[in-house]
Design a protein around this motif. Structure first.
Motif, PDB file in Angstrom:
ATOM      1  N   LEU A   1      16.254  -2.790 -29.079  1.00 44.47           N
ATOM      2  CA  LEU A   1      17.236  -2.682 -30.159  1.00 44.47           C
ATOM      3  C   LEU A   1      18.204  -1.515 -29.986  1.00 44.47           C
ATOM      4  O   LEU A   1      19.201  -1.439 -30.699  1.00 44.47           O
ATOM      5  N   VAL A   2      17.901  -0.595 -29.071  1.00 45.64           N
ATOM      6  CA  VAL A   2      18.714   0.615 -28.953  1.00 45.64           C
ATOM      7  C   VAL A   2      20.187   0.328 -28.655  1.00 45.64           C
ATOM      8  O   VAL A   2      21.075   0.809 -29.371  1.00 45.64           O
ATOM      9  N   PRO A   3      20.508  -0.462 -27.618  1.00 41.06           N
ATOM     10  CA  PRO A   3      21.932  -0.724 -27.366  1.00 41.06           C
ATOM     11  C   PRO A   3      22.608  -1.439 -28.532  1.00 41.06           C
ATOM     12  O   PRO A   3      23.767  -1.151 -28.855  1.00 41.06           O
ATOM     13  N   ALA A   4      21.884  -2.369 -29.163  1.00 43.66           N
ATOM     14  CA  ALA A   4      22.469  -3.136 -30.252  1.00 43.66           C
ATOM     15  C   ALA A   4      22.732  -2.266 -31.475  1.00 43.66           C
ATOM     16  O   ALA A   4      23.834  -2.262 -32.042  1.00 43.66           O
ATOM     17  N   VAL A   5      21.733  -1.504 -31.903  1.00 46.66           N
ATOM     18  CA  VAL A   5      21.898  -0.633 -33.064  1.00 46.66           C
ATOM     19  C   VAL A   5      22.915   0.461 -32.769  1.00 46.66           C
ATOM     20  O   VAL A   5      23.743   0.817 -33.617  1.00 46.66           O
ATOM     21  N   GLY A   6      22.872   0.999 -31.550  1.00 47.30           N
ATOM     22  CA  GLY A   6      23.839   2.022 -31.168  1.00 47.30           C
ATOM     23  C   GLY A   6      25.261   1.504 -31.186  1.00 47.30           C
ATOM     24  O   GLY A   6      26.188   2.188 -31.620  1.00 47.30           O
ATOM     25  N   ALA A   7      25.454   0.271 -30.718  1.00 54.65           N
ATOM     26  CA  ALA A   7      26.793  -0.312 -30.691  1.00 54.65           C
ATOM     27  C   ALA A   7      27.306  -0.577 -32.100  1.00 54.65           C
ATOM     28  O   ALA A   7      28.502  -0.429 -32.383  1.00 54.65           O
ATOM     29  N   ALA A   8      26.406  -0.967 -32.995  1.00 60.29           N
ATOM     30  CA  ALA A   8      26.823  -1.327 -34.345  1.00 60.29           C
ATOM     31  C   ALA A   8      26.977  -0.117 -35.262  1.00 60.29           C
ATOM     32  O   ALA A   8      27.899  -0.068 -36.085  1.00 60.29           O
TER      33      ALA A   8
ATOM     34  N   SER B   1      29.201  -6.461 -36.808  1.00 58.52           N
ATOM     35  CA  SER B   1      27.958  -5.758 -36.491  1.00 58.52           C
ATOM     36  C   SER B   1      26.935  -6.713 -35.906  1.00 58.52           C
ATOM     37  O   SER B   1      26.290  -6.424 -34.904  1.00 58.52           O
ATOM     38  N   PHE B   2      26.806  -7.882 -36.540  1.00 55.92           N
ATOM     39  CA  PHE B   2      25.830  -8.859 -36.071  1.00 55.92           C
ATOM     40  C   PHE B   2      26.179  -9.345 -34.671  1.00 55.92           C
ATOM     41  O   PHE B   2      25.304  -9.451 -33.804  1.00 55.92           O
ATOM     42  N   LYS B   3      27.454  -9.631 -34.456  1.00 59.51           N
ATOM     43  CA  LYS B   3      27.870 -10.140 -33.152  1.00 59.51           C
ATOM     44  C   LYS B   3      27.667  -9.093 -32.066  1.00 59.51           C
ATOM     45  O   LYS B   3      27.233  -9.416 -30.952  1.00 59.51           O
ATOM     46  N   VAL B   4      28.004  -7.856 -32.390  1.00 64.09           N
ATOM     47  CA  VAL B   4      27.842  -6.782 -31.408  1.00 64.09           C
ATOM     48  C   VAL B   4      26.366  -6.604 -31.054  1.00 64.09           C
ATOM     49  O   VAL B   4      25.998  -6.480 -29.890  1.00 64.09           O
ATOM     50  N   MET B   5      25.498  -6.610 -32.079  1.00 59.85           N
ATOM     51  CA  MET B   5      24.075  -6.440 -31.837  1.00 59.85           C
ATOM     52  C   MET B   5      23.508  -7.603 -31.016  1.00 59.85           C
ATOM     53  O   MET B   5      22.733  -7.398 -30.084  1.00 59.85           O
ATOM     54  N   ALA B   6      23.914  -8.830 -31.389  1.00 62.49           N
ATOM     55  CA  ALA B   6      23.419 -10.003 -30.662  1.00 62.49           C
ATOM     56  C   ALA B   6      23.879  -9.991 -29.212  1.00 62.49           C
ATOM     57  O   ALA B   6      23.104 -10.275 -28.290  1.00 62.49           O
ATOM     58  N   LYS B   7      25.154  -9.645 -29.012  1.00 63.65           N
ATOM     59  CA  LYS B   7      25.688  -9.605 -27.660  1.00 63.65           C
ATOM     60  C   LYS B   7      25.004  -8.526 -26.822  1.00 63.65           C
ATOM     61  O   LYS B   7      24.681  -8.733 -25.643  1.00 63.65           O
ATOM     62  N   SER B   8      24.769  -7.361 -27.442  1.00 61.78           N
ATOM     63  CA  SER B   8      24.132  -6.265 -26.719  1.00 61.78           C
ATOM     64  C   SER B   8      22.692  -6.611 -26.354  1.00 61.78           C
ATOM     65  O   SER B   8      22.237  -6.334 -25.244  1.00 61.78           O
ATOM     66  N   LEU B   9      21.964  -7.236 -27.286  1.00 66.22           N
ATOM     67  CA  LEU B   9      20.590  -7.625 -27.021  1.00 66.22           C
ATOM     68  C   LEU B   9      20.526  -8.660 -25.899  1.00 66.22           C
ATOM     69  O   LEU B   9      19.681  -8.580 -24.998  1.00 66.22           O
ATOM     70  N   LYS B  10      21.439  -9.617 -25.936  1.00 67.04           N
ATOM     71  CA  LYS B  10      21.493 -10.638 -24.890  1.00 67.04           C
ATOM     72  C   LYS B  10      21.780 -10.009 -23.531  1.00 67.04           C
ATOM     73  O   LYS B  10      21.184 -10.396 -22.515  1.00 67.04           O
ATOM     74  N   SER B  11      22.668  -9.016 -23.504  1.00 67.48           N
ATOM     75  CA  SER B  11      23.008  -8.344 -22.246  1.00 67.48           C
ATOM     76  C   SER B  11      21.807  -7.599 -21.676  1.00 67.48           C
ATOM     77  O   SER B  11      21.580  -7.599 -20.466  1.00 67.48           O
ATOM     78  N   THR B  12      21.027  -6.959 -22.560  1.00 67.24           N
ATOM     79  CA  THR B  12      19.844  -6.235 -22.104  1.00 67.24           C
ATOM     80  C   THR B  12      18.807  -7.178 -21.506  1.00 67.24           C
ATOM     81  O   THR B  12      18.235  -6.915 -20.444  1.00 67.24           O
TER      82      THR B  12
ATOM     83  N   LYS C   1      19.360 -10.119 -20.244  1.00 68.18           N
ATOM     84  CA  LYS C   1      19.903 -10.665 -19.006  1.00 68.18           C
ATOM     85  C   LYS C   1      19.741  -9.686 -17.857  1.00 68.18           C
ATOM     86  O   LYS C   1      19.411 -10.076 -16.730  1.00 68.18           O
ATOM     87  N   LEU C   2      19.966  -8.407 -18.143  1.00 65.70           N
ATOM     88  CA  LEU C   2      19.839  -7.380 -17.098  1.00 65.70           C
ATOM     89  C   LEU C   2      18.400  -7.293 -16.587  1.00 65.70           C
ATOM     90  O   LEU C   2      18.162  -7.087 -15.392  1.00 65.70           O
ATOM     91  N   LEU C   3      17.435  -7.455 -17.486  1.00 67.76           N
ATOM     92  CA  LEU C   3      16.032  -7.309 -17.111  1.00 67.76           C
ATOM     93  C   LEU C   3      15.587  -8.305 -16.043  1.00 67.76           C
ATOM     94  O   LEU C   3      14.666  -8.024 -15.268  1.00 67.76           O
ATOM     95  N   ILE C   4      16.212  -9.470 -15.995  1.00 74.86           N
ATOM     96  CA  ILE C   4      15.761 -10.506 -15.055  1.00 74.86           C
ATOM     97  C   ILE C   4      16.670 -10.643 -13.838  1.00 74.86           C
ATOM     98  O   ILE C   4      16.532 -11.583 -13.061  1.00 74.86           O
TER      99      ILE C   4
ATOM    100  N   GLU D   1      26.251   0.449 -13.358  1.00 73.08           N
ATOM    101  CA  GLU D   1      27.282   1.299 -13.942  1.00 73.08           C
ATOM    102  C   GLU D   1      28.179   0.558 -14.924  1.00 73.08           C
ATOM    103  O   GLU D   1      28.772   1.171 -15.812  1.00 73.08           O
ATOM    104  N   ASP D   2      28.276  -0.759 -14.830  1.00 76.39           N
ATOM    105  CA  ASP D   2      29.109  -1.517 -15.760  1.00 76.39           C
ATOM    106  C   ASP D   2      28.378  -1.833 -17.068  1.00 76.39           C
ATOM    107  O   ASP D   2      28.994  -2.288 -18.029  1.00 76.39           O
ATOM    108  N   ASP D   3      27.079  -1.633 -17.092  1.00 77.04           N
ATOM    109  CA  ASP D   3      26.259  -1.912 -18.286  1.00 77.04           C
ATOM    110  C   ASP D   3      25.356  -0.714 -18.544  1.00 77.04           C
ATOM    111  O   ASP D   3      24.132  -0.836 -18.593  1.00 77.04           O
ATOM    112  N   ASN D   4      25.974   0.439 -18.745  1.00 77.03           N
ATOM    113  CA  ASN D   4      25.218   1.686 -18.761  1.00 77.03           C
ATOM    114  C   ASN D   4      24.190   1.744 -19.887  1.00 77.03           C
ATOM    115  O   ASN D   4      23.038   2.119 -19.679  1.00 77.03           O
TER     116      ASN D   4
END
Length: 471
Positions: free
Chosen positions: A59-66, A271-282, A284-287, A411-414
C-alpha cells in the motif's frame, strides 16, 4: 541556493527523526525474543509482525501517491510507537496487537523512508543536472547510517537500564560456572531449559521494564511530531517520476469554475485511480524476470537481520552473558553497521555495488563458520562481540546496497521498486522468525549459507544479463 539550503535543513531534520524512531524501536526489537522468551512468545510476535508487514508494504506507493509520503511516514512512526508500548508486559493480549502495529509500521516505514531520502536527492539535484544519481546513492547510505546510529543509541539506553537492574538485584555474576552446552549453535529453544535459566533472559524488577519501555516510546513519539512538522507536504494526488535525465511532476487539478461538490468527487475518484494504478504497478514489477532474479538478495538480507535479532541476541548473548549484555552486542552491531553504511555508500557511488556485496559475502561466510565451530567457554565469551561486529557490517551492506540496487534497476518505477524491495526484505524477516521455534540454530545457519549462495548467483545472472552498465 537558498532553496537548496532549506532542503538540506529539512533533510537533516528528517534524519534526526529517523535517529529517534530507530532508537526507540530497535532499543526494543533485539530484546523481544529474550524479554518474552516464555513459550517463544517474543519470536511469535516478530514473526506475526513481519508477516503483516508484507501485505501492508503493497500500500505504500498507493497511499503515498494519493496522500503524500509524509502521511505514510507519520502513520508508520505512530504504529512503531504503539508497538513499543505493547512490549510493556508479556502476554498475548498485549503482544499480538503490538505485532500488528509493528507489521504496519515496519512495512510502511522502510519503504517511505527510502522514498523520502530519494525525494531529497531529486530536490537538491534540480539546480545541478547530472548529480541526482550520485546523491541518490549517497543519501541512501546516509539514511541507513543514521538508522544504525539510532539503533546503537536505543541499545545504549537498554544497557544502562538493565545494568542498573542487574547491579541492584545481585545477578551481575551469574555466568560463573554456567553450562553453555545449550547455548549458541546448539540452542533449540527447549522450553524446560529456557524456564530453568529464565534469569538469563529477563530483568529482575518489573519497574525496570516499565521504565525502559516508557523512555523508548517517548523517543518515537517525539519523532512522530518532528515528521508532522518538518517533512514537506506534497501536493494531493500527485505521482513523482524520478529519472536520471528528467524530473517530472504530474498533477491532476480540476478546471476553474467547477463547484465544490464536483471538485471533491473528482478528488476522490483521482485518489482511487492513483492508488489502484500504483498497486497494479507494484504487483507487475514483482513478477518481472529482472526482479525474480534479484529478489533473493533482499530476502536473504531480511533473514540475516532477523537471524541476528532473534538468534544471536537470544542463543548467544542472553544465554551466555545475560539479557543486560544484549544492548552492548547491538551497539557493536550498529556501530559497525554505521561505518559500513557510510563507507559502502561512498564506494558504491564511485565503483558500484559489487565490491560491497563481495565483502558482505566474505563476512557472512566467516561469521557462520565461527558460529558453527566455536566452543563456548567463560574465557571466550568476547567472541560474541566479534560476531556482532561482523554481522553488523554485513547486514548493513546487504540492506543498503540491495535498497540502492532496486532504485537503480527500476529507475523508471522508483517508488514501486522501493516498495518491492521492502516486501521481499519483510519476507525474509518473517521467514526467519517463523521457523525460529522449529529449527535449531545450527540448522538455520546452514539454511542461511545455502540461501546466500543462491541469491548471489542469481544476482550475478541478473547483473550480466540486464544491468552491467548500471552498477
Amino acid at each position: 541556493m537558498c532553496a537548496e539550503k532549506t532542503s538540506r535543513v529539512r533533510l537533516y531534520l528528517f534524519l534526526g527523526g529517523v535517529f529517534l524512531t530507530l532508537s526507540g524501536v530497535f532499543g526494543v526489537v533485539p530484546l523481544v525474543s529474550s524479554l518474552n522468551v516464555e513459550e517463544a512468545i517474543g519470536s511469535l510476535t516478530l514473526a506475526i509482525g513481519y508477516a503483516i508487514a508484507i501485505p501492508s508494504t503493497f500500500l505504500v506507493p498507493a497511499v503515498g501517491a494519493a496522500f503524500g509520503i509524509r502521511t505514510v511516514v507519520v502513520i508508520a512512526a505512530t504504529c512503531y510507537f504503539l508497538f513499543v508500548l505493547g512490549n510493556i508486559h508479556t502476554a498475548y493480549y498485549t503482544l499480538i496487537p503490538a505485532a500488528v502495529f509493528f507489521g504496519v509500521g515496519d512495512g510502511w516505514y522502510w519503504s517511505s523512508g527510502s522514498i523520502v531520502a530519494n525525494n531529497f536527492a531529486v530536490e537538491i539535484s534540480k539546480n545541478e543536472p547530472g548529480t541526482y544519481e550520485v546523491r541518490r546513492r549517497l543519501f541512501t547510505g546516509f539514511f541507513f547510517a543514521v538508522c544504525r546510529l539510532g539503533t546503537a543509541f536505543g541499545s545504549a539506553v537498554s544497557v544502562v537500564f538493565l545494568f542498573v537492574d542487574r547491579q541492584l538485584s545481585g545477578r551481575s555474576n551469574f555466568t560463573t560456572n554456567q553450562d553453555f552446552s545449550f547455548c549458541g549453535a546448539n540452542d533449540c529453544q527447549d522450553p524446560n531449559i529456557t524456564l530453568a535459566n529464565i534469569e538469563q533472559y529477563t530483568p529482575a524488577f518489573v519497574a525496570t521494564r516499565y521504565s525502559l519501555i516508557a523512555f523508548l516510546a517517548g523517543l518515537v513519539l517525539i519523532a512522530v511530531f518532528s515528521y508532522r512538522v518538518n517533512l514537506p507536504v506534497e501536493t494531493g494526488h500527485e505521482v513523482d517520476r524520478t529519472i536520471n535525465t528528467s524530473l517530472e511532476r504530474i498533477i491532476k487539478l480540476p478546471s476553474v469554475g467547477e463547484d465544490e461538490a464536483t471538485i471533491q468527487k473528482m478528488s476522490s475518484e483521482t485518489s482511487f485511480k492513483v492508488m489502484a494504478k500504483s498497486l497494479k504497478s507494484t504487483l507487475k514489477l514483482l513478477i518481472t524476470p529482472k526482479h525474480l532474479l534479484i529478489m533473493w538478495l533482499a530476502t536473504y538480507g531480511g533473514m540475516t537481520l532477523s537471524f541476528f535479532n532473534g538468534e544471536i541476541t537470544r542463543a548467544f548473548v542472553s544465554c551466555v552473558l545475560g539479557v543486560d549484555k544484549v544492548g552492548v552486542a547491538v551497539i557493536v552491531f550498529s556501530a559497525s553497521g554505521t561505518l559500513a553504511a557510510y563507507v559502502g555508500g561512498k564506494v558504491n557511488s564511485k565503483y558500484g555495488r559489487n565490491y560491497p556485496f563481495a565483502f558482505a559475502f566474505v563476512l557472512d561466510v566467516s561469521s557462520y563458520v565461527v558460529c558453527l565451530t566455536w566452543q563456548i567457554t567463560e574465557n571466550t565469551t568476547w567472541v560474541i562481540y566479534i560476531l556482532s561486529f561482523m554481522f553488523g557490517m554485513s547486514d548493513t551492506l546487504w540492506q543498503s546496497q540491495t535498497n540502492e540496487m532496486y532504485g537503480s534497476f527500476f529507475e523508471d518505477d522508483n517508488k514501486q521498486a522501493l516498495a518491492a524491495w521492502n516486501i521481499m526484505y519483510e519476507v525474509g524477516l518473517a521467514t526467519q522468525f517463523a521457523i525460529s521455534e522449529t529449527l535449531c540454530v545450527w540448522q538455520k545457519i546452514y539454511l542461511q549459507i545455502a540461501l546466500m549462495i543462491v541469491a548471489v548467483s542469481l544476482y550475478g545472472i541478473a547483473y550480466f544479463t540486464f544491468l552491467a552498465n548500471l552498477s
